[in-house]
Scaffold this motif. Structure first.
Motif, PDB file in Angstrom:
ATOM      1  N   GLY A 183      -0.453  37.709   5.319  1.00 11.17           N
ATOM      2  CA  GLY A 183       0.784  37.524   5.480  1.00 11.17           C
ATOM      3  C   GLY A 183       1.418  36.646   6.006  1.00 11.17           C
ATOM      4  N   PRO A 184       2.568  36.801   5.389  1.00  9.48           N
ATOM      5  CA  PRO A 184       3.417  35.361   6.223  1.00  9.48           C
ATOM      6  C   PRO A 184       3.331  35.112   7.263  1.00  9.48           C
ATOM      7  CG  PRO A 184       4.912  37.445   5.017  1.00  9.48           C
ATOM      8  CD  PRO A 184       3.605  38.302   5.657  1.00  9.48           C
ATOM      9  N   TYR A 185       3.835  33.038   6.897  1.00 12.00           N
ATOM     10  CA  TYR A 185       3.631  32.702   8.379  1.00 12.00           C
ATOM     11  C   TYR A 185       2.362  32.835   9.263  1.00 12.00           C
ATOM     12  CZ  TYR A 185       8.693  34.169   8.135  1.00 12.00           C
ATOM     13  OH  TYR A 185       9.984  34.425   7.311  1.00 12.00           O
ATOM     14  N   GLN A 186       1.059  33.267   8.472  1.00 14.44           N
ATOM     15  CA  GLN A 186       0.060  32.884   9.056  1.00 14.44           C
ATOM     16  C   GLN A 186      -0.411  31.167   9.291  1.00 14.44           C
ATOM     17  OE1 GLN A 186      -3.111  35.232   7.678  1.00 14.44           O
ATOM     18  NE2 GLN A 186      -3.979  35.180   9.449  1.00 14.44           N
ATOM     19  N   PHE A 187      -0.715  31.200  10.470  1.00 12.29           N
ATOM     20  CA  PHE A 187      -1.789  29.132  10.287  1.00 12.29           C
ATOM     21  C   PHE A 187      -2.354  29.265   9.586  1.00 12.29           C
ATOM     22  CE2 PHE A 187      -3.081  25.982  13.246  1.00 12.29           C
ATOM     23  CZ  PHE A 187      -1.681  25.378  13.352  1.00 12.29           C
ATOM     24  N   PRO A 188      -1.927  27.792   8.687  1.00 16.86           N
ATOM     25  CA  PRO A 188      -3.301  27.792   8.198  1.00 16.86           C
ATOM     26  C   PRO A 188      -4.686  27.484   8.282  1.00 16.86           C
ATOM     27  CG  PRO A 188      -1.737  26.332   8.260  1.00 16.86           C
ATOM     28  CD  PRO A 188      -1.395  27.298   8.784  1.00 16.86           C
ATOM     29  N   GLU A 189      -5.563  28.000   9.300  1.00 15.71           N
ATOM     30  CA  GLU A 189      -6.999  28.002   9.695  1.00 15.71           C
ATOM     31  C   GLU A 189      -7.586  29.153   9.609  1.00 15.71           C
ATOM     32  OE1 GLU A 189      -6.776  26.515  14.423  1.00 15.71           O
ATOM     33  OE2 GLU A 189      -6.481  29.456  14.402  1.00 15.71           O
ATOM     34  N   LYS A 190      -6.769  30.186   9.662  1.00 14.58           N
ATOM     35  CA  LYS A 190      -7.188  31.092   9.025  1.00 14.58           C
ATOM     36  C   LYS A 190      -7.463  31.011   7.445  1.00 14.58           C
ATOM     37  CE  LYS A 190      -7.233  33.263  13.194  1.00 14.58           C
ATOM     38  NZ  LYS A 190      -7.179  34.296  13.792  1.00 14.58           N
ATOM     39  N   LEU A 191      -8.694  32.425   7.462  1.00 14.14           N
ATOM     40  CA  LEU A 191      -9.178  32.456   5.748  1.00 14.14           C
ATOM     41  C   LEU A 191      -7.527  32.254   4.609  1.00 14.14           C
ATOM     42  CD1 LEU A 191     -11.324  32.068   4.159  1.00 14.14           C
ATOM     43  CD2 LEU A 191     -11.457  35.400   4.222  1.00 14.14           C
ATOM     44  N   ILE A 192      -7.326  32.970   4.419  1.00 14.79           N
ATOM     45  CA  ILE A 192      -6.264  33.961   3.386  1.00 14.79           C
ATOM     46  C   ILE A 192      -5.125  32.210   3.272  1.00 14.79           C
ATOM     47  CG2 ILE A 192      -4.432  35.118   2.789  1.00 14.79           C
ATOM     48  CD1 ILE A 192      -6.428  37.100   2.767  1.00 14.79           C
ATOM     49  N   PRO A 193      -4.706  32.140   4.300  1.00  9.89           N
ATOM     50  CA  PRO A 193      -4.033  30.128   4.273  1.00  9.89           C
ATOM     51  C   PRO A 193      -4.616  29.054   4.021  1.00  9.89           C
ATOM     52  CG  PRO A 193      -3.925  30.963   6.547  1.00  9.89           C
ATOM     53  CD  PRO A 193      -4.754  32.063   5.796  1.00  9.89           C
ATOM     54  N   LEU A 194      -5.847  29.185   4.820  1.00 14.47           N
ATOM     55  CA  LEU A 194      -6.718  28.150   4.548  1.00 14.47           C
ATOM     56  C   LEU A 194      -6.911  27.944   3.353  1.00 14.47           C
ATOM     57  CD1 LEU A 194      -7.998  25.564   5.608  1.00 14.47           C
ATOM     58  CD2 LEU A 194      -9.888  26.652   6.362  1.00 14.47           C
ATOM     59  N   MET A 195      -7.364  29.164   2.054  1.00 14.92           N
ATOM     60  CA  MET A 195      -7.919  29.216   1.060  1.00 14.92           C
ATOM     61  C   MET A 195      -6.463  28.718   0.015  1.00 14.92           C
ATOM     62  SD  MET A 195     -10.911  29.112   1.035  1.00 14.92           S
ATOM     63  CE  MET A 195     -11.911  29.285   2.325  1.00 14.92           C
ATOM     64  N   ILE A 196      -5.249  29.005   0.105  1.00 18.74           N
ATOM     65  CA  ILE A 196      -4.016  28.842  -0.448  1.00 18.74           C
ATOM     66  C   ILE A 196      -3.816  27.706  -0.389  1.00 18.74           C
ATOM     67  CG2 ILE A 196      -1.783  29.928  -0.408  1.00 18.74           C
ATOM     68  CD1 ILE A 196      -1.947  32.741  -0.095  1.00 18.74           C
ATOM     69  N   VAL A 197      -3.436  27.158   1.053  1.00 13.72           N
ATOM     70  CA  VAL A 197      -2.706  25.819   1.456  1.00 13.72           C
ATOM     71  C   VAL A 197      -4.211  24.675   0.489  1.00 13.72           C
ATOM     72  CG1 VAL A 197      -2.822  23.838   2.898  1.00 13.72           C
ATOM     73  CG2 VAL A 197      -1.636  26.539   2.869  1.00 13.72           C
ATOM     74  N   ASN A 198      -5.440  24.655   0.344  1.00  9.85           N
ATOM     75  CA  ASN A 198      -6.737  23.909  -0.119  1.00  9.85           C
ATOM     76  C   ASN A 198      -6.319  23.830  -0.745  1.00  9.85           C
ATOM     77  OD1 ASN A 198      -6.705  22.807   2.788  1.00  9.85           O
ATOM     78  ND2 ASN A 198      -9.393  23.268   2.336  1.00  9.85           N
ATOM     79  N   ALA A 199      -6.180  24.742  -2.246  1.00  7.98           N
ATOM     80  CA  ALA A 199      -6.686  24.929  -3.297  1.00  7.98           C
ATOM     81  C   ALA A 199      -5.331  24.340  -4.256  1.00  7.98           C
ATOM     82  CB  ALA A 199      -6.559  26.323  -3.758  1.00  7.98           C
ATOM     83  N   LEU A 200      -3.974  24.504  -3.169  1.00  6.21           N
ATOM     84  CA  LEU A 200      -2.842  23.825  -3.499  1.00  6.21           C
ATOM     85  C   LEU A 200      -2.610  22.404  -3.679  1.00  6.21           C
ATOM     86  CD1 LEU A 200      -0.115  26.368  -2.098  1.00  6.21           C
ATOM     87  CD2 LEU A 200      -0.409  26.079  -4.803  1.00  6.21           C
ATOM     88  N   ALA A 201      -3.652  22.662  -2.394  1.00  8.76           N
ATOM     89  CA  ALA A 201      -3.520  20.437  -2.319  1.00  8.76           C
ATOM     90  C   ALA A 201      -4.255  19.712  -3.719  1.00  8.76           C
ATOM     91  CB  ALA A 201      -3.402  20.060  -1.422  1.00  8.76           C
TER      92      ALA A 201
END
Length: 358
Positions: free
Chosen positions: A190-208
């Motif tokens: 969900g919101p505000y998760q530190f981007p080392e965990k699977l879901i935010p990491l994948m979102i952040v990497n994909a956007l970049a």
């Protein structure tokens, strides 16, 4: 007032925001602001008198004693923990200190405080310990989901440290009578998760446009729980749970990691198309981590049967909300990645360890 430990972390901060949005009972928020603690998540509470933030360590017994004596909370909700398996493999000592020694310190402080309360307040007091399904070990493909009676079989330094903390909480109830509650949850997102965990990491990497690293064959299965549902479950357990009991909190969403990544790619293709092509082109399989548990699954029938709680979000609705949040909050992501939120804390508090609001 309630005392929340780890209230600047992912789940703790979502709980604080949810708690204060749903009522006017004050929150005393104690957090050490390690790498994953982020006060910027709580920026909307800056002028909220019902939120008091204390920068401090749960292992500091004198600090905890002082906070309990001064603020006299009716409950402690204990989120504070080191929680990343990969980090625990490389540096287990930190996990033992925070998750085991920190919980022990809190329990002893709580026991002293609770013992000195007037009879009515002593009867109403609760110590709610937030734990994880990883303490139960790993499941085979056909094994039944984890029930509260499942034998503990932790397989990583992280899960072993959380299992130890669970045992301490149980022992303080049975030996000293401390009115405790324990919750064991599945993977949150969900919101505000530190981007080392699977879901935010994948979102952040994909956007970049960066690789989307998937461990092993990607078929490790987890049960996924939207963080807002987790917060509502904790409210119910705190309000009506039976002392000394454990409640498993799950989302009824068993999904393989590779399917999570593909779902995220599909949503990003829809919501933020990449001119270079579909986001699935970025998926990259990498060497599996040591001792990687194959499957977790939560049997959440007890909390539904006893307290009437069940998740409001399906995975489809929750993951869409999550992707939308990350797309709408690039500043939060950029600050977390750069560490700029630490500068924000220094500016906000001028080096002070405690403040009003957050």
């Amino acid at each position: 007032m309630i005392l929340v430990t780890g209230g600047a972390g992912f789940i703790g901060a979502n709980f604080v925001l949810d708690w204060l949005a749903g009522g006017d009972e004050a929150v005393l928020n104690l957090d050490a602001l390690t790498y994953a603690g982020n006060l910027e998540t709580l920026a909307s509470l800056e002028r909220t008198a019902a939120h008091r933030f204390i920068h401090g360590d749960i292992c500091d017994r004198a600090l905890v004693d002082g906070l309990l004596a001064e603020h006299r909370p009716r409950a402690i909700i204990h989120f504070a923990a080191e929680s990343h398996v990969d980090r625990s493999i490389h540096g287990p000592g930190t996990f033992v200190r925070t998750n085991v020694e920190g919980t022990f310190t809190l329990l002893e402080a709580a026991r002293t405080y609770w013992s000195g309360l007037p009879a009515g307040d002593r009867e109403a007091f609760r110590f709610l310990h937030v734990s994880t399904d990883e303490v139960y070990g790993s499941l085979g493909p056909q094994d039944p989901p984890f029930a509260e009676t499942k034998t503990y079989e932790p397989n990583s330094p992280y899960s072993a440290s959380k299992a130890a903390s669970d045992h301490l909480v149980r022992a303080w109830h049975h030996t000293y009578g401390l009115p405790v509650l324990t919750t064991n949850c599945s993977n949150n997102y969900g919101p505000y998760q530190f981007p080392e965990k699977l879901i935010p990491l994948m979102i952040v990497n994909a956007l970049a446009g960066k690789p989307l690293p998937v461990y092993g064959d990607g078929l490790n299965v987890r049960d996924w729980l939207y963080v807002g549902d987790h917060c509502s479950a904790i409210r119910e357990v705190l309000a009506r749970g039976r002392t000394g009991e454990t409640y498993n909190i799950g989302g009824w969403n068993e999904i393989a990691n590779i399917d999570i990544v593909r779902t995220l790619c599909r949503l990003l293709d829809e919501m933020r198309p990449d001119p270079a092509g579909p986001h699935e082109r970025l998926i990259s399989y990498v060497k599996d981590r040591p001792g990687h548990d194959r499957r977790y699954a939560i049997d959440a029938r007890k909390i539904e049967r006893e307290l009437g709680w069940k998740p409001a979000e399906t995975f489809e609705t929750g993951i869409r909300k999550t992707v939308r949040w990350y797309l709408d909050n690039p500043g939060w992501i950029a600050n977390v990645q750069s560490g700029a939120y630490r500068d924000w804390v220094a500016t906000q508090y001028g080096g002070s360890d405690a403040g009003q609001g957050a």
